[in-house]
Design an enzyme around this catalytic site. Structure first.
Site, PDB file in Angstrom:
ATOM      1  CG  HIS A   1      -2.045   0.935   1.150  1.00 60.02           C
ATOM      2  ND1 HIS A   1      -3.288   0.653   1.671  1.00 60.02           N
ATOM      3  CD2 HIS A   1      -2.157   2.179   0.606  1.00 60.02           C
ATOM      4  CE1 HIS A   1      -4.100   1.674   1.474  1.00 60.02           C
ATOM      5  NE2 HIS A   1      -3.421   2.613   0.821  1.00 60.02           N
TER       6      HIS A   1
ATOM      7  CG  ASN B   1      -4.895   7.489  -5.004  1.00 61.70           C
ATOM      8  OD1 ASN B   1      -3.841   6.871  -5.117  1.00 61.70           O
ATOM      9  ND2 ASN B   1      -5.233   8.130  -3.892  1.00 61.70           N
TER      10      ASN B   1
ATOM     11  CG  ASP C   1      -2.554   4.716   3.449  1.00 62.98           C
ATOM     12  OD1 ASP C   1      -2.428   5.018   2.257  1.00 62.98           O
ATOM     13  OD2 ASP C   1      -3.541   5.060   4.139  1.00 62.98           O
TER      14      ASP C   1
ATOM     15  CG  HIS D   1      -0.715  15.024   1.007  1.00 67.83           C
ATOM     16  ND1 HIS D   1      -1.545  14.878  -0.088  1.00 67.83           N
ATOM     17  CD2 HIS D   1      -1.164  14.136   1.935  1.00 67.83           C
ATOM     18  CE1 HIS D   1      -2.446  13.941   0.172  1.00 67.83           C
ATOM     19  NE2 HIS D   1      -2.237  13.476   1.380  1.00 67.83           N
TER      20      HIS D   1
ATOM     21  NE  ARG E   1       0.230  11.325  -2.986  1.00 73.27           N
ATOM     22  CZ  ARG E   1      -0.870  10.941  -2.371  1.00 73.27           C
ATOM     23  NH1 ARG E   1      -1.807  10.295  -3.038  1.00 73.27           N
ATOM     24  NH2 ARG E   1      -1.039  11.184  -1.087  1.00 73.27           N
TER      25      ARG E   1
ATOM     26  CG  ASP F   1      -6.298   3.170  -0.835  1.00 76.89           C
ATOM     27  OD1 ASP F   1      -6.919   2.848   0.184  1.00 76.89           O
ATOM     28  OD2 ASP F   1      -5.340   3.965  -0.833  1.00 76.89           O
TER      29      ASP F   1
END
Length: 436
Positions: A59, A93, A306, A310, A63, A153
């Protein structure tokens, strides 16, 4: 590098051995001093170090494509290598979403070009992660990336009919669906775990039942169609009980827990520091203890980071506007040691199982998670369990600086990472990628 001798290392915490590596494979293993090596072999003194099969993360958010300001496949796999990982699964994603053969092949090729770790793209279950129609599952499975895990996800596959169809579809090639368990109607506008703390802070709560209801539905669907289900980032005591119930009945479900859900609680939200804003949210101390116990008894199969980097603009803002997510690749093994090993709950053999062997089995990766013995692929992590160092995200390789452990003393460090026999990390520092 033709051959390499690792001296006096403890495989999974057992008695020390010497390991000889050549052409990407462990070719000999034996008591210290008993393994003959070529005269030109590079020697690594690993006295006091623990050898683990290279870590495998089911996981990871890399990006790319589309969000390269937050992370790229190159920077993300550098961070993975620094954290002891030799394989990572890149979640879908991105922008464009990894819902076609073309996108997953692009991510797969970027991983091969970077040369720091294996990159296994995760295909989206639905087109654009919109939950309306199934994506090109078969095309992604038959692509060069050979996708076997599919997940929306970041969003939940909330439509039970679509979830059933996805579970049925992946059966034909022994794939699996990884569910982000979040009932959307129960979490509209949610900012943190629902409970006493959310009430005191005046933040919209995220109830545990929003996770648990989806897990309960999906394990029943999985039993009905006889498929494979993986639960992403399990976070509540109730979720543990449901997965345990399912496993006791032979339902083919696996589950992961993140390092941050093993250590941090909702009390940190009182600081209103957005670094603690994550999906699913930090839960109660009771949940944390239940998750740790679930790792011990095997209800939880794997540790999944996970890893969610950012930009500063997306993370360093007022709480309600900040993005959800934390970095994790470079600190995961330290958190596992702190919460599970140093507490006496598991040993290093169990660490190898939950961080490498079990995820490799679930994903069907023959070259990962192997025993540290002659004849297996030389994907190896050398771990120094001694000492504690305060976490400084400014020194991390990842582009993300949103680590929830800033300033926290965490034990141990990665001394070396060998990816297909090539040392991508030595003495705790990145070296060079695996030559193409």
């Amino acid at each position: 590098m033709s051959s390499l001798l690792i001296r006096s290392v403890s495989p999974e915490g057992s008695d020390p051995v010497d390991l000889l590596i050549a052409d990407g494979t462990i070719v000999a293993a034996g008591a210290p001093g008993s393994v003959a090596a070529p005269a030109d072999a590079t020697v690594v003194d690993a006295t006091g170090l623990i050898a683990l099969p290279g870590l495998v993360d089911m996981h990871t958010h890399l990006r790319q494509p589309g969000h390269e300001d937050a992370e790229t496949v190159d920077t993300g796999t550098r961070a993975a290598a620094k954290g002891g990982y030799t394989a990572v699964c890149a979640m879908a994603n991105s922008n464009p979403v990894a819902d076609t053969a073309g996108v997953v092949e692009q991510v797969w090729q970027l991983g091969r070009d970077a040369g720091w770790a294996d990159v296994h793209p995760v295909g989206a279950v639905t087109v654009g992660l919109e939950g309306k129609q199934l994506s090109e599952i078969r095309a992604m499975a038959e692509s060069r990336a050979r996708v076997r895990m599919f997940s929306d996800d970041g969003k939940c596959v909330h439509d039970p009919v679509l979830m059933r169809r996805a579970l049925e579809y992946v059966k034909s090639f022994d794939g699996l669906v990884a569910q982000h368990a979040q009932e959307p109607r129960l979490t509209e506008g949610a900012q943190m775990n629902e409970g006493v703390v959310s009430a005191e802070l005046g933040l919209t709560g995220w109830p545990a039942v929003a996770e648990e209801a989806i897990i309960a539905r999906d394990v029943l669907l999985t039993r009905h169609v006889n498929s494979r289900l993986h639960i992403c980032h399990l976070s509540t005591k109730g979720s543990v009980e449901i997965v345990r119930w399912a496993k006791q009945r032979g339902i083919n479900v696996t589950a992961e827990v993140t390092p941050h859900h093993l250590l941090l609680t909702e009390e940190l939200v009182r600081t209103f520091d957005p670094v603690y804003k994550v999906n699913p949210p930090l839960r109660t101390d009771e949940d944390v203890m239940a998750l740790r116990a679930a790792v011990v008894d095997g209800t939880v199969d794997v540790i999944g980071t996970d890893h969610a980097p950012h930009t500063l603009e997306d993370k360093e803002s007022e709480w309600s506007c900040a993005a959800m997510g934390m970095t994790g690749l470079e600190t995961a093994l330290s958190v596992v040691q702190k919460t599970l090993v140093d507490t006496g709950m598991i040993d290093w053999a169990a660490v190898a199982k939950i961080t490498s062997r079990r995820p490799s089995e679930i994903l069907g990766l023959p070259d990962q998670g192997g025993a540290l013995e002659a004849g297996t692929a030389a994907n190896i992590t050398l771990w120094d369990p001694a000492g504690e160092t305060p976490v400084n995200p400014e020194t991390h390789v990842s582009k993300g600086r949103n680590s929830p452990y800033r300033g926290m003393p965490l034990p141990g460090r990665v001394s070396a990472t060998f990816y297909r026999g090539h040392p991508v990390v030595l003495d705790g520092q990145l070296t060079t990628p695996l030559p193409a």
